[in-house]
Design a protein around this motif. Structure first.
Motif, PDB file in Angstrom:
ATOM      1  N   GLU A 163       9.382  12.725 -53.518  1.00  0.00           N
ATOM      2  CA  GLU A 163       8.501  13.332 -54.517  1.00  0.00           C
ATOM      3  C   GLU A 163       9.163  14.529 -55.201  1.00  0.00           C
ATOM      4  O   GLU A 163       8.873  14.817 -56.368  1.00  0.00           O
ATOM      5  CB  GLU A 163       7.199  13.779 -53.856  1.00  0.00           C
ATOM      6  N   SER A 164      10.048  15.219 -54.483  1.00  0.00           N
ATOM      7  CA  SER A 164      10.704  16.394 -55.056  1.00  0.00           C
ATOM      8  C   SER A 164      11.964  16.039 -55.841  1.00  0.00           C
ATOM      9  O   SER A 164      12.660  16.928 -56.316  1.00  0.00           O
ATOM     10  CB  SER A 164      11.060  17.397 -53.947  1.00  0.00           C
ATOM     11  N   GLY A 165      12.249  14.769 -55.971  1.00  0.00           N
ATOM     12  CA  GLY A 165      13.419  14.320 -56.724  1.00  0.00           C
ATOM     13  C   GLY A 165      14.416  13.536 -55.894  1.00  0.00           C
ATOM     14  O   GLY A 165      15.201  12.754 -56.425  1.00  0.00           O
ATOM     15  N   GLY A 166      14.421  13.761 -54.573  1.00  0.00           N
ATOM     16  CA  GLY A 166      15.297  13.015 -53.688  1.00  0.00           C
ATOM     17  C   GLY A 166      16.771  13.156 -54.021  1.00  0.00           C
ATOM     18  O   GLY A 166      17.537  12.188 -53.904  1.00  0.00           O
ATOM     19  N   ASP A 167      17.188  14.373 -54.409  1.00  0.00           N
ATOM     20  CA  ASP A 167      18.535  14.491 -54.954  1.00  0.00           C
ATOM     21  C   ASP A 167      19.348  15.677 -54.429  1.00  0.00           C
ATOM     22  O   ASP A 167      20.341  16.066 -55.042  1.00  0.00           O
ATOM     23  CB  ASP A 167      18.463  14.566 -56.483  1.00  0.00           C
ATOM     24  N   ARG A 168      18.948  16.262 -53.291  1.00  0.00           N
ATOM     25  CA  ARG A 168      19.752  17.361 -52.722  1.00  0.00           C
ATOM     26  C   ARG A 168      20.441  16.841 -51.462  1.00  0.00           C
ATOM     27  O   ARG A 168      19.796  16.603 -50.428  1.00  0.00           O
ATOM     28  CB  ARG A 168      18.874  18.575 -52.419  1.00  0.00           C
ATOM     29  N   PRO A 169      21.759  16.666 -51.501  1.00  0.00           N
ATOM     30  CA  PRO A 169      22.476  16.026 -50.387  1.00  0.00           C
ATOM     31  C   PRO A 169      22.287  16.688 -49.022  1.00  0.00           C
ATOM     32  O   PRO A 169      22.147  15.961 -48.020  1.00  0.00           O
ATOM     33  CB  PRO A 169      23.935  16.071 -50.846  1.00  0.00           C
ATOM     34  N   PRO A 170      22.289  18.021 -48.881  1.00  0.00           N
ATOM     35  CA  PRO A 170      22.083  18.573 -47.531  1.00  0.00           C
ATOM     36  C   PRO A 170      20.738  18.172 -46.921  1.00  0.00           C
ATOM     37  O   PRO A 170      20.653  17.954 -45.706  1.00  0.00           O
ATOM     38  CB  PRO A 170      22.168  20.090 -47.754  1.00  0.00           C
ATOM     39  N   ILE A 171      19.705  18.074 -47.743  1.00  0.00           N
ATOM     40  CA  ILE A 171      18.409  17.632 -47.215  1.00  0.00           C
ATOM     41  C   ILE A 171      18.494  16.179 -46.790  1.00  0.00           C
ATOM     42  O   ILE A 171      17.954  15.791 -45.737  1.00  0.00           O
ATOM     43  CB  ILE A 171      17.297  17.845 -48.251  1.00  0.00           C
TER      44      ILE A 171
ATOM     45  N   THR B  31      26.126  27.393 -55.423  1.00  0.00           N
ATOM     46  CA  THR B  31      24.717  27.348 -55.820  1.00  0.00           C
ATOM     47  C   THR B  31      23.958  28.518 -55.238  1.00  0.00           C
ATOM     48  O   THR B  31      23.159  29.181 -55.925  1.00  0.00           O
ATOM     49  CB  THR B  31      24.068  26.029 -55.362  1.00  0.00           C
ATOM     50  N   LEU B  32      24.190  28.802 -53.961  1.00  0.00           N
ATOM     51  CA  LEU B  32      23.486  29.908 -53.317  1.00  0.00           C
ATOM     52  C   LEU B  32      23.903  31.245 -53.918  1.00  0.00           C
ATOM     53  O   LEU B  32      23.084  32.163 -54.053  1.00  0.00           O
ATOM     54  CB  LEU B  32      23.746  29.884 -51.813  1.00  0.00           C
ATOM     55  N   ALA B  33      25.171  31.377 -54.297  1.00  0.00           N
ATOM     56  CA  ALA B  33      25.628  32.612 -54.934  1.00  0.00           C
ATOM     57  C   ALA B  33      24.908  32.852 -56.248  1.00  0.00           C
ATOM     58  O   ALA B  33      24.709  34.002 -56.664  1.00  0.00           O
ATOM     59  CB  ALA B  33      27.136  32.551 -55.166  1.00  0.00           C
ATOM     60  N   ALA B  34      24.480  31.782 -56.903  1.00  0.00           N
ATOM     61  CA  ALA B  34      23.718  31.914 -58.143  1.00  0.00           C
ATOM     62  C   ALA B  34      22.240  32.153 -57.876  1.00  0.00           C
ATOM     63  O   ALA B  34      21.594  32.951 -58.563  1.00  0.00           O
ATOM     64  CB  ALA B  34      23.892  30.659 -59.005  1.00  0.00           C
ATOM     65  N   ASP B  35      21.697  31.495 -56.862  1.00  0.00           N
ATOM     66  CA  ASP B  35      20.250  31.551 -56.632  1.00  0.00           C
ATOM     67  C   ASP B  35      19.832  32.746 -55.774  1.00  0.00           C
ATOM     68  O   ASP B  35      18.895  33.466 -56.129  1.00  0.00           O
ATOM     69  CB  ASP B  35      19.778  30.248 -55.970  1.00  0.00           C
ATOM     70  N   MET B  36      20.467  32.938 -54.645  1.00  0.00           N
ATOM     71  CA  MET B  36      20.089  34.000 -53.704  1.00  0.00           C
ATOM     72  C   MET B  36      21.348  34.631 -53.109  1.00  0.00           C
ATOM     73  O   MET B  36      21.674  34.423 -51.940  1.00  0.00           O
ATOM     74  CB  MET B  36      19.203  33.432 -52.577  1.00  0.00           C
TER      75      MET B  36
ATOM     76  N   ARG C 132      26.242  27.858 -62.821  1.00  0.00           N
ATOM     77  CA  ARG C 132      25.699  27.419 -61.533  1.00  0.00           C
ATOM     78  C   ARG C 132      26.001  25.944 -61.369  1.00  0.00           C
ATOM     79  O   ARG C 132      25.687  25.148 -62.253  1.00  0.00           O
ATOM     80  CB  ARG C 132      24.186  27.653 -61.495  1.00  0.00           C
ATOM     81  N   PRO C 133      26.599  25.530 -60.255  1.00  0.00           N
ATOM     82  CA  PRO C 133      26.865  24.101 -60.076  1.00  0.00           C
ATOM     83  C   PRO C 133      25.557  23.322 -59.968  1.00  0.00           C
ATOM     84  O   PRO C 133      24.514  23.866 -59.590  1.00  0.00           O
ATOM     85  CB  PRO C 133      27.656  24.054 -58.774  1.00  0.00           C
ATOM     86  N   ASN C 134      25.643  22.074 -60.283  1.00  0.00           N
ATOM     87  CA  ASN C 134      24.469  21.211 -60.194  1.00  0.00           C
ATOM     88  C   ASN C 134      24.268  20.803 -58.734  1.00  0.00           C
ATOM     89  O   ASN C 134      25.117  20.110 -58.165  1.00  0.00           O
ATOM     90  CB  ASN C 134      24.672  19.966 -61.065  1.00  0.00           C
TER      91      ASN C 134
END
Length: 449
Positions: A163-171, A427-432, A392-394
């Protein structure tokens, strides 16, 4: 909140307190900082302090397993069972006109994580004792609590991932690991579901109250043990894996000494991975709640970007399964930062100017901790956008996620772990960028380059 809305809230609180036999004017109304899901308001009546716990909207709690009345019932049962839980005084009614919630007597101390983490080591024993008391509650007295069993829970997370997109590899890696490492169901135990630093009151180094019972349910006690040990809830105490106060062994010994179940490291690890996946998806759901209009607060969209923290934590938890050659592989280089422009200010520079103006001009006039908290959230949001503009990387890769969940791709694939490490770091360096585990992960991973 406008003066009119604040007056309406005070009048509604007065009506609710009168039903509980407490009469008089409501004063000192103050919105407390923190609380990713619910609102907390402190007020005074008759010389005593109380706290209103309120849902941000009816829509926000509509799909929850526990409504506000059931949460209040759990708190009452826990307090009766010897758990240091707040005393529930009254529950809101429709005629009060101020929404859904309940009122508690204000517990002594502070929920500030720094206050807890600077306490003597004995606080860990007190937390373990409180947890054991929660787990000793009779499930038959709380039959309305939802049940979480491993297999069903993992598949619910998998559905939420889609439902959230199914597109984050670590998850996706976390879900695949959970499916491959399902433990047998444990005897059903009453769980707090959110017992961690930040959800406890600490007074002069001692536990005074366990807060925020909205996620209470029945399940494996190792889930509660693992949740408070997640990196995100240790607030920078990376070397103290037991609630940021001691070791896992310290926590397990204290819990068993207090009458808790025998500690099982395998079950603990399963639930540590499970709750890390859960929190990653919970963070992403904040954006969905904001888009739907259930809660349009700025905090929702900022918390949604915290999913990047859990991407990192999941890789740190799961990379031990990768072959040694992949763990030792050098990371690819990050893209070079954009060149410093000349002439007109860039969009990123405009955002920096706005953030600096807020700090210099607006912050000095803010009277409450809540206002200062909201300003910090706003500045964080501006920083997220500024850093994303800078590159920010995708973090999304649906095809890779599908391959992972189908068992076609694992961390044994040459270069995959190194690529994910680089992507997650950037990604984390960009987000948090202030997430404490980021600098430690850089030290571990970038030293191989």
């Amino acid at each position: 909140m406008t003066a009119e809305a604040q007056q309406t809230l005070a009048e509604g609180l007065g009506h609710a307190m009168a039903r509980a036999g407490r009469h008089g004017p409501v004063g000192g109304l103050l919105r407390l900082s923190g609380g990713a899901n619910m609102q907390s308001w402190r007020f005074e009546l008759g010389g005593e302090a109380f706290v209103l716990r309120r849902a941000p909207s009816a829509e926000w709690v509509a799909g929850r397993a526990l409504d506000m009345a059931k949460e209040a019932a759990v708190i009452r049962a826990a307090r009766a069972g010897g758990v240091p839980a707040p005393e529930v005084i009254a529950e809101l009614a429709p005629e009060d006109g101020i929404g859904l919630g309940f009122i508690m007597r204000c517990a002594s101390g502070s929920p500030d994580p720094e206050n807890a983490l600077s306490s003597p080591p004995k606080l860990l024993d007190e937390i373990a004792d409180a947890m054991a008391r929660v787990h000793a509650l009779d499930p038959a007295m709380l039959r309305f609590l939802p049940v979480l069993e491993p297999a069903a829970g993992v598949e619910a997370l998998a559905a939420q991932f889609v439902e959230s997109g199914g597109d984050r590899p670590p998850i996706a890696l976390g879900l695949a690991w959970l499916r491959a490492n399902l433990p047998s169901p444990a005897p059903l135990t009453v769980l707090h579901g959110d017992l961690r630093i930040g959800n406890i009151m600490v007074d002069r180094g001692h536990l005074s109250a366990v807060l925020d019972w909205e996620l209470a349910h029945l399940g494996d006690p190792h889930e509660d043990l693992a949740f408070g040990c997640m990196t995100v809830w240790r607030f920078g105490r990376l070397g103290k894996r037991g609630f940021g106060l001691g070791s896992i062994e310290d926590l397990a010994c204290a819990y068993e000494a207090a009458g808790g179940t025998t500690f099982d490291p395998t079950r603990f690890r399963f639930w540590l991975v499970y709750r890390t996946v859960w929190w990653a998806l919970s963070a992403l759901s904040m954006g969905k709640g904001w888009r739907s209009g259930a809660d349009r607060s700025l905090e929702r969209v900022v918390v949604a970007r915290r999913a990047a923290e859990q991407d990192l934590d999941l890789l740190l938890l799961l990379e031990t399964d990768a072959p040694a050659v992949e763990r030792a592989r050098a990371l690819p280089s990050s893209p070079p930062p954009p060149a410093q422009g000349e002439g007109e200010p860039s969009a990123a520079e405009v955002l920096t100017a706005v953030s600096e103006w807020l700090a210099a001009t607006v912050k000095p006039h803010m009277a409450t901790s809540r206002e200062r908290f909201e300003l910090a959230v706003a500045q964080n949001a501006l920083g997220i956008v500024r850093r994303e503009l800078a590159g920010r990387p995708n973090p999304h890769d649906k095809a890779l996620c599908e391959a992972i969940l189908a068992g076609q791709t694992t961390l044994a694939q040459p270069g995959l772990l190194a690529d994910l490490r680089r992507r997650v770091l950037d990604t984390l360096a960009a987000d948090m960028p202030k997430y404490p585990a980021l600098s430690e992960a850089r030290r571990l991973w970038e030293s191989q380059t």
